[in-house]
Enzyme design. Structure first.
Site, mmCIF file in Angstrom:
data_model
loop_
_atom_site.group_PDB
_atom_site.id
_atom_site.type_symbol
_atom_site.label_atom_id
_atom_site.label_comp_id
_atom_site.label_asym_id
_atom_site.label_seq_id
_atom_site.Cartn_x
_atom_site.Cartn_y
_atom_site.Cartn_z
ATOM 1 N N THR A 147 -0.627 8.036 56.001
ATOM 2 C CA THR A 147 0.293 8.361 54.907
ATOM 3 C C THR A 147 0.139 7.402 53.725
ATOM 4 O O THR A 147 -0.076 6.198 53.904
ATOM 5 C CB THR A 147 1.749 8.310 55.417
ATOM 6 O OG1 THR A 147 1.828 9.118 56.591
ATOM 7 C CG2 THR A 147 2.732 8.817 54.387
ATOM 8 N N GLU A 263 -0.379 13.571 69.388
ATOM 9 C CA GLU A 263 0.749 12.800 68.849
ATOM 10 C C GLU A 263 2.045 13.623 68.908
ATOM 11 O O GLU A 263 3.098 13.118 69.274
ATOM 12 C CB GLU A 263 0.461 12.392 67.392
ATOM 13 C CG GLU A 263 1.679 11.772 66.739
ATOM 14 C CD GLU A 263 1.449 11.273 65.312
ATOM 15 O OE1 GLU A 263 0.301 11.254 64.847
ATOM 16 O OE2 GLU A 263 2.455 10.900 64.680
ATOM 17 N N ARG A 289 36.687 7.249 79.948
ATOM 18 C CA ARG A 289 37.547 7.050 78.765
ATOM 19 C C ARG A 289 38.819 7.900 78.865
ATOM 20 O O ARG A 289 38.750 9.122 78.998
ATOM 21 C CB ARG A 289 36.751 7.430 77.507
ATOM 22 C CG ARG A 289 37.523 7.375 76.223
ATOM 23 C CD ARG A 289 37.794 5.958 75.779
ATOM 24 N NE ARG A 289 38.465 5.941 74.489
ATOM 25 C CZ ARG A 289 38.992 4.851 73.953
ATOM 26 N NH1 ARG A 289 38.911 3.684 74.571
ATOM 27 N NH2 ARG A 289 39.586 4.925 72.777
HETATM 28 C C1 LIG Z 1 9.554 5.348 60.559
HETATM 29 C C2 LIG Z 1 8.291 6.028 60.125
HETATM 30 C C3 LIG Z 1 7.094 5.697 60.759
HETATM 31 C C4 LIG Z 1 5.898 6.288 60.331
HETATM 32 N N1 LIG Z 1 4.726 5.883 60.919
HETATM 33 C C5 LIG Z 1 3.549 6.324 60.379
HETATM 34 C C6 LIG Z 1 2.313 5.794 60.836
HETATM 35 O O1 LIG Z 1 2.251 4.963 61.751
HETATM 36 N N2 LIG Z 1 1.169 6.217 60.236
HETATM 37 C C7 LIG Z 1 1.178 7.149 59.211
HETATM 38 O O2 LIG Z 1 0.121 7.488 58.715
HETATM 39 N N3 LIG Z 1 2.354 7.671 58.767
HETATM 40 C C8 LIG Z 1 3.530 7.266 59.327
HETATM 41 N N4 LIG Z 1 4.717 7.780 58.855
HETATM 42 C C9 LIG Z 1 4.692 8.754 57.781
HETATM 43 C C10 LIG Z 1 5.081 10.161 58.214
HETATM 44 O O3 LIG Z 1 4.092 10.740 59.026
HETATM 45 C C11 LIG Z 1 5.353 10.938 56.930
HETATM 46 O O4 LIG Z 1 6.563 10.420 56.386
HETATM 47 C C12 LIG Z 1 5.468 12.419 57.145
HETATM 48 O O5 LIG Z 1 4.208 12.972 57.480
HETATM 49 C C13 LIG Z 1 5.999 13.151 55.887
HETATM 50 O O6 LIG Z 1 5.281 12.781 54.760
HETATM 51 P P1 LIG Z 1 6.067 12.286 53.442
HETATM 52 O O7 LIG Z 1 7.015 11.229 53.846
HETATM 53 O O8 LIG Z 1 5.055 11.961 52.403
HETATM 54 O O9 LIG Z 1 6.909 13.528 52.982
HETATM 55 P P2 LIG Z 1 6.445 14.700 51.980
HETATM 56 O O10 LIG Z 1 5.081 15.147 52.326
HETATM 57 O O11 LIG Z 1 6.730 14.271 50.608
HETATM 58 O O12 LIG Z 1 7.468 15.836 52.390
HETATM 59 C C14 LIG Z 1 8.856 15.704 52.132
HETATM 60 C C15 LIG Z 1 9.581 16.896 52.701
HETATM 61 O O13 LIG Z 1 9.132 18.076 52.039
HETATM 62 C C16 LIG Z 1 9.165 19.163 52.906
HETATM 63 N N5 LIG Z 1 7.817 19.746 53.054
HETATM 64 C C17 LIG Z 1 6.633 19.083 53.089
HETATM 65 N N6 LIG Z 1 5.623 19.941 53.279
HETATM 66 C C18 LIG Z 1 6.162 21.174 53.367
HETATM 67 C C19 LIG Z 1 5.627 22.473 53.581
HETATM 68 N N7 LIG Z 1 4.310 22.659 53.750
HETATM 69 N N8 LIG Z 1 6.485 23.524 53.618
HETATM 70 C C20 LIG Z 1 7.809 23.326 53.444
HETATM 71 N N9 LIG Z 1 8.358 22.126 53.251
HETATM 72 C C21 LIG Z 1 7.562 21.056 53.211
HETATM 73 C C22 LIG Z 1 9.661 18.634 54.249
HETATM 74 O O14 LIG Z 1 11.053 18.813 54.338
HETATM 75 C C23 LIG Z 1 9.319 17.168 54.166
HETATM 76 O O15 LIG Z 1 10.137 16.361 55.024
HETATM 77 C C24 LIG Z 1 5.923 7.239 59.298
HETATM 78 C C25 LIG Z 1 7.133 7.589 58.696
HETATM 79 C C26 LIG Z 1 8.301 6.989 59.089
HETATM 80 C C27 LIG Z 1 9.570 7.363 58.384
#
Ligand SMILES: Cc1cc2nc3c(=O)[nH]c(=O)nc-3n(C[C@H](O)[C@H](O)[C@H](O)COP(=O)(O)OP(=O)(O)OC[C@H]3O[C@@H](n4cnc5c(N)ncnc54)[C@H](O)[C@@H]3O)c2cc1C
Length: 403
Positions: A147, A263, A289
């Site tokens: 990410t 995963e 409780r």
């Molecule tokens: C605590 C934590 C640990 C993590 N650990 C790792 C790690 O070890 N390695 C790593 O690489 N990443 C990690 N991540 C990242 C995680 O995999 C991403 O946050 C996740 O894939 C979502 O990407 P984003 O946050 O960029 O959200 P975005 O891609 O910006 O998406 C935001 C929201 O938009 C909506 N959305 C997105 N795509 C679509 C679609 N196609 N259709 C409809 N709605 C959609 C969904 O509601 C989504 O939640 C971690 C995240 C957290 C919070």
């Protein structure tokens, strides 16, 4: 009397397999022995310290080494790379025992189930020999860097760039939310080797964190998973040997799609065990409780809500174990993995929310495991692929790839 006997039988079957709701036929006596070892380790070496790690924001390195000594890390890595060559059920047992005890801090799942499998499947012999034995002992902690600030769900849009220069790749870019980010020694890093190539321009490279130009950002403050370190990572002219490339150039996206199924299944394994445990905690608490001259458990509402959750959890357990079996047989599809992650993580959030309600004010206190389970749960519908992305995968399959 009969009811009591039935209840005892259920409990015995349940404890045999580590589960409260159904007898599970996945595990052998060897697995059960391993589970007992893992459980002992969790109870003696992790549970007493977890509060302190939540305050510190990470789990100390010596805990990793102790976990390595007793065989909790990368249990399915083959013997030639230092592991004991167990099947994936050994990984399942570690996940289940950690989460049954509310141990959300140690990032063993990221290390064993998200990072090591890429190296085992696609690393050169030299890379496998260099890193895997030390990942088994806990001397090397692994992370997976996909990410970025500008790309999470849409992984083909990542911008971290790897440019071939002689025998090296030179990497520039940034990652965010990387679990084990503060403590890791290597990061399996998704990079663009061909910026114009879209998904086919993505490659995976193992980056040792001691390499000049690699920097960790701050330990990010999260609403839950307080003992698990999560970081931004920065790459500025990071030069790594070309041999650290996994698979081949441009194969990264396809490799990620393969391993993301594992995963997602691991996430479902984690979530279903939390559902079971949250219901147990709630049954025990509401029995004790007192309110209105009885116990909270005496209310029909309490029994009905918990009954509904127990029934849904049982079906989630059966679905999850079915997917685990499919995975062991090499048959789990990406669509099945998306379905199990979608269903079980959704239930996870629902169960901890509804169970917390029965704890009243105590449920809102972090000293109660249900309160922590509640905040820890929320990320499961986001990380490893958001729920909507799971629906997209399932929807595409329903419409024959045309949607
Ligand atoms: C605590 C934590 C640990 C993590 N650990 C790792 C790690 O070890 N390695 C790593 O690489 N990443 C990690 N991540 C990242 C995680 O995999 C991403 O946050 C996740 O894939 C979502 O990407 P984003 O946050 O960029 O959200 P975005 O891609 O910006 O998406 C935001 C929201 O938009 C909506 N959305 C997105 N795509 C679509 C679609 N196609 N259709 C409809 N709605 C959609 C969904 O509601 C989504 O939640 C971690 C995240 C957290 C919070």
């Amino acid at each position: 009397m009969l009811a009591q006997r039935q209840e005892n039988a259920m409990t015995e079957q349940g404890s045999n397999s580590g589960d409260f709701s159904i007898p599970r036929d996945l595990f052998t006596p060897e697995h059960d022995l391993y589970r007992a070892t893992v459980r002992r380790f969790v109870e003696n070496e992790l549970v007493p310290h977890h509060d302190a790690w939540e305050k510190a924001g990470f789990v100390p390195r010596e805990v990793w080494r102790k976990a390595g000594e007793v065989g909790l890390l990368c249990p399915s890595i083959p013997e030639e790379y230092g592991g004991f060559g167990g099947d994936w059920l050994y990984n399942v047992i570690v996940i289940e025992e950690l989460w049954r005890h509310g141990m959300s801090g140690p990032g063993f799942m990221i290390h064993s189930d998200l990072c090591a499998p890429y190296i085992l499947a696609w690393g050169s012999e030299e890379v496998k020999q260099r890193y895997l034995p030390k990942m088994v002992t806990g001397e090397v902690i692994g992370a997976l860097g996909m990410t970025e600030p500008g790309a999470g769900s849409d992984l083909k849009a990542i911008r971290t760039r790897a440019v071939r220069d002689g025998d090296d790749y030179v990497i520039d870019g940034q990652k965010v939310y990387i679990s084990n980010g503060q403590t890791c020694d290597i990061v399996v890093t998704a990079c663009k080797t061909d910026p114009a190539g879209g998904a086919r321009g993505v490659s995976l490279i193992v980056v040792p964190t001691e390499t000049p130009g690699f920097e960790r950002g701050r330990n990010l403050e999260k609403i839950g998973l307080k003992a698990q370190d999560t970081s931004e990572l920065f790459f500025e002219g990071v030069r790594v040997p070309a041999g650290n490339l996994l698979g081949g150039e441009g194969r990264g996206f396809a490799m990620m799609m393969t391993k993301l199924a594992q995963e997602r299944l691991a996430q479902a394994v984690r979530s279903v065990v939390v559902c079971e445990q949250a219901i147990r905690w709630t049954v025990d608490y509401t029995r004790e409780r007192k309110a209105f001259g009885g116990t909270i458990a005496d209310f029909q509402n309490t029994q009905f809500v918990l009954a509904g959750l127990a029934a849904e959890t049982m079906s989630a357990r059966i679905f999850t174990d079915w997917c685990v079996r499919r995975f062991l047989d090499g048959e789990l599809t990406a669509v099945e993995a998306a379905k199990v992650k979608l269903i079980v993580t959704d239930l996870h959030c629902k169960v901890v929310d509804q169970c917390l309600q029965f704890f009243g004010g105590y449920g809102y206190m972090t000293e109660y495991p249900i309160g922590r389970a509640y905040v820890d749960a929320r990320v499961t519908r986001i990380a490893g692929g958001a729920a909507e992305v799971m629906k997209q995968i399932i929807g595409r399959d329903l419409f024959g790839g045309e949607a």
